[in-house]
Design a protein around this motif. Structure first.
Motif, mmCIF file in Angstrom:
data_model
loop_
_atom_site.group_PDB
_atom_site.id
_atom_site.type_symbol
_atom_site.label_atom_id
_atom_site.label_comp_id
_atom_site.label_asym_id
_atom_site.label_seq_id
_atom_site.Cartn_x
_atom_site.Cartn_y
_atom_site.Cartn_z
ATOM 1 N N VAL A 6 0.846 -1.193 0.000
ATOM 2 C CA VAL A 6 0.000 0.000 0.000
ATOM 3 C C VAL A 6 0.882 1.244 0.000
ATOM 4 O O VAL A 6 0.619 2.208 -0.725
ATOM 5 C CB VAL A 6 -0.941 -0.013 1.228
ATOM 6 C CG1 VAL A 6 -1.690 1.303 1.362
ATOM 7 C CG2 VAL A 6 -1.907 -1.178 1.131
ATOM 8 N N ASN A 7 1.950 1.223 0.803
ATOM 9 C CA ASN A 7 2.861 2.372 0.864
ATOM 10 C C ASN A 7 3.433 2.699 -0.512
ATOM 11 O O ASN A 7 3.433 3.851 -0.939
ATOM 12 C CB ASN A 7 4.013 2.090 1.832
ATOM 13 C CG ASN A 7 3.594 2.152 3.268
ATOM 14 O OD1 ASN A 7 3.109 3.164 3.735
ATOM 15 N ND2 ASN A 7 3.772 1.054 3.975
ATOM 16 N N LEU A 8 3.919 1.685 -1.207
ATOM 17 C CA LEU A 8 4.522 1.902 -2.523
ATOM 18 C C LEU A 8 3.492 2.389 -3.528
ATOM 19 O O LEU A 8 3.752 3.333 -4.279
ATOM 20 C CB LEU A 8 5.187 0.614 -3.014
ATOM 21 C CG LEU A 8 5.871 0.695 -4.377
ATOM 22 C CD1 LEU A 8 6.984 1.742 -4.360
ATOM 23 C CD2 LEU A 8 6.424 -0.662 -4.770
ATOM 24 N N LYS B 54 6.220 16.134 -4.382
ATOM 25 C CA LYS B 54 7.621 15.755 -4.187
ATOM 26 C C LYS B 54 7.703 14.541 -3.271
ATOM 27 O O LYS B 54 6.984 14.444 -2.275
ATOM 28 C CB LYS B 54 8.402 16.917 -3.585
ATOM 29 C CG LYS B 54 8.535 18.090 -4.524
ATOM 30 C CD LYS B 54 9.302 19.215 -3.872
ATOM 31 C CE LYS B 54 9.345 20.415 -4.801
ATOM 32 N NZ LYS B 54 9.997 21.553 -4.172
ATOM 33 N N ALA B 55 8.609 13.627 -3.592
ATOM 34 C CA ALA B 55 8.730 12.369 -2.854
ATOM 35 C C ALA B 55 8.969 12.595 -1.367
ATOM 36 O O ALA B 55 8.392 11.908 -0.526
ATOM 37 C CB ALA B 55 9.845 11.514 -3.449
ATOM 38 N N LYS C 258 16.493 4.553 -1.628
ATOM 39 C CA LYS C 258 16.276 3.939 -2.941
ATOM 40 C C LYS C 258 14.847 4.222 -3.364
ATOM 41 O O LYS C 258 13.924 4.115 -2.560
ATOM 42 C CB LYS C 258 16.512 2.432 -2.869
ATOM 43 C CG LYS C 258 16.334 1.725 -4.198
ATOM 44 C CD LYS C 258 16.672 0.249 -4.077
ATOM 45 C CE LYS C 258 16.529 -0.432 -5.439
ATOM 46 N NZ LYS C 258 16.858 -1.864 -5.340
ATOM 47 N N GLN C 259 14.671 4.584 -4.634
ATOM 48 C CA GLN C 259 13.329 4.864 -5.135
ATOM 49 C C GLN C 259 13.229 4.421 -6.585
ATOM 50 O O GLN C 259 13.893 4.966 -7.461
ATOM 51 C CB GLN C 259 13.008 6.346 -5.026
ATOM 52 C CG GLN C 259 11.632 6.686 -5.528
ATOM 53 C CD GLN C 259 11.367 8.178 -5.522
ATOM 54 O OE1 GLN C 259 12.170 8.962 -5.026
ATOM 55 N NE2 GLN C 259 10.241 8.571 -6.072
ATOM 56 N N ILE D 231 12.898 2.753 -0.371
ATOM 57 C CA ILE D 231 13.474 2.609 0.959
ATOM 58 C C ILE D 231 13.665 4.012 1.509
ATOM 59 O O ILE D 231 14.370 4.826 0.906
ATOM 60 C CB ILE D 231 14.816 1.852 0.922
ATOM 61 C CG1 ILE D 231 14.613 0.457 0.336
ATOM 62 C CG2 ILE D 231 15.417 1.776 2.331
ATOM 63 C CD1 ILE D 231 15.902 -0.298 0.079
ATOM 64 N N VAL D 232 13.016 4.284 2.639
ATOM 65 C CA VAL D 232 13.040 5.623 3.232
ATOM 66 C C VAL D 232 13.537 5.523 4.668
ATOM 67 O O VAL D 232 13.109 4.645 5.414
ATOM 68 C CB VAL D 232 11.636 6.269 3.217
ATOM 69 C CG1 VAL D 232 11.664 7.640 3.885
ATOM 70 C CG2 VAL D 232 11.099 6.362 1.808
ATOM 71 N N LEU D 233 14.426 6.423 5.035
ATOM 72 C CA LEU D 233 14.876 6.539 6.416
ATOM 73 C C LEU D 233 14.199 7.768 7.009
ATOM 74 O O LEU D 233 14.483 8.899 6.618
ATOM 75 C CB LEU D 233 16.396 6.680 6.479
ATOM 76 C CG LEU D 233 16.997 6.896 7.856
ATOM 77 C CD1 LEU D 233 16.716 5.708 8.760
ATOM 78 C CD2 LEU D 233 18.490 7.123 7.737
ATOM 79 N N PHE D 234 13.244 7.525 7.916
ATOM 80 C CA PHE D 234 12.573 8.628 8.593
ATOM 81 C C PHE D 234 13.455 9.074 9.754
ATOM 82 O O PHE D 234 14.038 8.248 10.456
ATOM 83 C CB PHE D 234 11.199 8.191 9.113
ATOM 84 C CG PHE D 234 10.211 7.945 8.012
ATOM 85 C CD1 PHE D 234 9.503 8.992 7.464
ATOM 86 C CD2 PHE D 234 9.995 6.669 7.509
ATOM 87 C CE1 PHE D 234 8.581 8.779 6.442
ATOM 88 C CE2 PHE D 234 9.087 6.450 6.493
ATOM 89 C CZ PHE D 234 8.376 7.506 5.957
#
Length: 63
Positions: free
Chosen positions: A7-9, A21-22, A48-49, A55-58
């Motif tokens: 769902v996130n993707l 914007k991403a 990575k996108q 892949i996201v680092l919050f």
């Protein structure tokens, strides 16, 4: 019906297609919403996108 995409993707790809914007759009995904609620509201690092993976680092904001 079953989809292997998350769902996130799916949401992130939709938001990006809608010209968001991403680094802003990641906070509108379920994971981003939970991250922000838990104090990770700093500028996220997108490691990575692609259309198939993100892949996201919050991060917590720098004080």
């Amino acid at each position: 019906m079953h989809s292997s995409e998350s769902v996130n993707l799916n949401l992130l790809n939709k938001f990006i297609k809608d010209k968001i914007k991403a680094k802003e759009a990641v906070f509108d995904t379920p994971t981003g919403i939970l991250s922000k609620r838990n104090g990770f509201s700093g500028i996220p690092e997108i490691i990575k996108q692609t259309e198939e993976e993100v892949i996201v680092l919050f991060k917590k904001p720098i004080k």
